[in-house]
Design an enzyme around this catalytic site. Structure first.
Site, mmCIF file in Angstrom:
data_model
loop_
_atom_site.group_PDB
_atom_site.id
_atom_site.type_symbol
_atom_site.label_atom_id
_atom_site.label_comp_id
_atom_site.label_asym_id
_atom_site.label_seq_id
_atom_site.Cartn_x
_atom_site.Cartn_y
_atom_site.Cartn_z
ATOM 1 N N SER A 254 0.820 -1.213 0.000
ATOM 2 C CA SER A 254 0.000 0.000 0.000
ATOM 3 C C SER A 254 0.855 1.266 0.000
ATOM 4 O O SER A 254 0.332 2.354 -0.217
ATOM 5 C CB SER A 254 -0.950 -0.014 1.202
ATOM 6 O OG SER A 254 -0.219 -0.282 2.372
ATOM 7 N N CYS A 343 4.022 -11.200 12.560
ATOM 8 C CA CYS A 343 4.897 -10.542 13.538
ATOM 9 C C CYS A 343 4.072 -9.983 14.690
ATOM 10 O O CYS A 343 4.470 -9.022 15.342
ATOM 11 C CB CYS A 343 5.781 -9.498 12.875
ATOM 12 S SG CYS A 343 4.883 -8.240 11.995
HETATM 13 N N1 SAH Z 1 8.304 -8.370 3.309
HETATM 14 C C1 SAH Z 1 8.928 -7.104 3.536
HETATM 15 C C2 SAH Z 1 8.430 -6.405 4.795
HETATM 16 C C3 SAH Z 1 6.942 -6.171 4.887
HETATM 17 S S1 SAH Z 1 6.479 -4.985 6.067
HETATM 18 C C4 SAH Z 1 10.447 -7.288 3.548
HETATM 19 O O1 SAH Z 1 10.924 -8.423 3.688
HETATM 20 O O2 SAH Z 1 11.158 -6.296 3.439
HETATM 21 C C5 SAH Z 1 4.780 -4.780 5.814
HETATM 22 C C6 SAH Z 1 4.414 -3.957 4.591
HETATM 23 O O3 SAH Z 1 3.000 -4.066 4.419
HETATM 24 C C7 SAH Z 1 4.680 -2.469 4.678
HETATM 25 O O4 SAH Z 1 5.541 -2.096 3.625
HETATM 26 C C8 SAH Z 1 3.308 -1.790 4.526
HETATM 27 O O5 SAH Z 1 3.370 -0.632 3.706
HETATM 28 C C9 SAH Z 1 2.505 -2.871 3.850
HETATM 29 N N2 SAH Z 1 1.051 -2.886 4.090
HETATM 30 C C10 SAH Z 1 0.390 -2.679 5.240
HETATM 31 N N3 SAH Z 1 -0.923 -2.891 5.091
HETATM 32 C C11 SAH Z 1 -1.111 -3.252 3.791
HETATM 33 C C12 SAH Z 1 -2.253 -3.623 3.015
HETATM 34 N N4 SAH Z 1 -3.469 -3.664 3.556
HETATM 35 N N5 SAH Z 1 -2.074 -3.936 1.722
HETATM 36 C C13 SAH Z 1 -0.840 -3.903 1.165
HETATM 37 N N6 SAH Z 1 0.270 -3.579 1.863
HETATM 38 C C14 SAH Z 1 0.140 -3.245 3.141
#
Ligand code: SAH
Length: 399
Positions: A254, A343
């Site tokens: 997002s 997490c």
């Molecule tokens: N997998 C990544 C870390 C993910 S952190 C890595 O290894 O680097 C979680 C991410 O989810 C964030 O970037 C946040 O912007 C996104 N996020 C949060 N809610 C969301 C949603 N409803 N739909 C899509 N992305 C979302």
């Protein structure tokens, strides 16, 4: 025993957990805690009969009142103490492969430094102080970090909400030593990542997913497509591409700035971002339209932010995991992989697995569990310190 620190006796039997290696004592375990003692002061605890037990940071304003620093009564809590602790933490990280240049250097309680997180991005350090105890000793700790590690620059990020629980203010990022670039570059094996230490999530990167990224890199040569759900800056997709440069990847997040940095990371690693997909959209909407279009992916990664930061939110979080994973499972190709992560500190392994199991039933998919991931070398944990087990990941192969 006389020491230079104030001594507080516990109620009878309440020393049990710390004698077993648990780093916390709650306020209810103390016989009496005078409110006048400054939050975060160094203090000693003793048994109800006066035997010395340990030394740590005391904050009588938090129900989590005491965090253990040392079980050695002769150890003073000064700069030398912090240098010794930092060197001990650094010695553990020397077990990492040399081609890993971004890692957690200090993981709070599990490195015997409660409240302190320090991440290393190549020659730069990013620190977070989350308790009144480490906040009070901030200058001493920063001096110790400089002495022990000799970084090119250090940044402190005070933008973490947990500080409020300790009565600390929440603010931004500040360079406290040397110079820190807008983005620093780290390596994880064959993959290079740009990290934004000032406003990136956490301290800039999800260092705690490194082992799972490596697993995806290893499995990628057997597959042709990967959906990176909650992609952030492209971590899992780039790991997959390192294992299989022909992989077709789709990143969904997002956050527009996260996807912009993801595109830069593709270029940095020699992959043309225009040959891949980046969607700034809610994952649930994406998965729904992908299912409607009958799109399937060989590897689906789901790595959402924490759904439950406390026990009250747990039930809702479990339903959230069930719904997300049932949507995710529907778009996994037959014989494909689902790597699903949680997490949420309040959700334990069994509960998370239970939610994913229900999700598979709902999606009418059958799967085998191939891997259960927990703490990693630079995110150690202590035996019995179950409060620390925030990150869980499950790898499935679906029929
Ligand atoms: N997998 C990544 C870390 C993910 S952190 C890595 O290894 O680097 C979680 C991410 O989810 C964030 O970037 C946040 O912007 C996104 N996020 C949060 N809610 C969301 C949603 N409803 N739909 C899509 N992305 C979302």
């Amino acid at each position: 025993m006389m020491t230079e620190y104030p001594l507080f006796p516990l109620n009878p039997g309440r020393e049990y957990a710390i004698l077993q290696g648990h780093p916390w004592v709650f306020s209810g375990a103390f016989h009496r805690l005078p409110p006048a003692i400054p939050p975060g002061a160094v203090a000693d605890v003793a048994t109800a009969t006066g035997e010395w037990v340990g030394r740590g940071h005391l904050n009588a304003r938090n129900s989590l009142a005491f965090r253990m620093l040392t079980r050695d009564p002769s150890e003073r809590i000064d700069e030398d103490f912090y240098v010794r602790r930092i060197e001990r933490a650094a010695a553990l990280r020397r077990l990492l492969p040399p081609e890993v240049t971004g890692y957690r250097l200090i993981h709070a309680e599990a490195d015997y430094l409660p409240g302190l997180v320090v991440d290393r991005y190549d020659r730069w350090l990013v620190a977070q102080f989350s308790t009144a105890g480490v906040e009070r000793q901030r200058a001493v700790i920063l001096a110790a970090l400089e002495r022990a590690i000799q970084p090119t620059g250090m940044l402190v990020r005070d933008d973490i909400r947990v500080r409020e629980r300790e009565g600390l203010s929440v603010a931004g990022a500040n360079v406290v030593m040397g110079h820190v670039p807008e983005t620093s570059e780290i390596r994880e094996g064959a993959v290079r990542y740009l990290v934004d230490p000032r406003i990136g999530q956490k301290t800039g990167f999800f260092l705690d997913q490194r082992e799972k990224r490596a697993r995806i890199a290893e499995l990628a040569p057997h597959f042709t497509s990967l959906l990176n759900g909650f992609s952030y800056t492209g971590g899992f997709a780039l790991a997959g591409l390192a294992g299989n440069p022909a992989l077709r990847t789709v990143n969904v997040d997002s956050s527009v700035p996260a996807l912009e940095l993801a595109r830069r990371n593709y270029t940095l690693n020699g992959h043309d971002p225009d040959q891949h997909e980046f969607h700034a959209i809610d994952i649930s909407r994406y998965l729904q339209s992908a299912a409607e279009a009958e799109r399937r992916f060989d590897i689906v990664v789901l790595d959402p932010p924490a759904f439950a930061k406390n026990m009250a939110a747990k039930e809702r979080a479990l339903r959230g995991y069930e719904s997300l994973n049932s949507q995710g499972a529907r778009v996994v190709a037959s014989g494909g992989l689902l790597l699903t992560c949680s997490c949420s500190g309040a959700v334990d392994y069994a509960e998370f697995e239970g939610a994913v199991r229900l999700a598979l039933v709902r999606a009418e998919r059958v799967g085998q569990l191939l891997g259960i991931f927990g703490p990693s070398l630079d995110h150690p944990t202590l035996p019995g310190f179950l409060e620390d087990r925030y990150l869980k990941a499950l790898l499935f192969r679906l029929e």
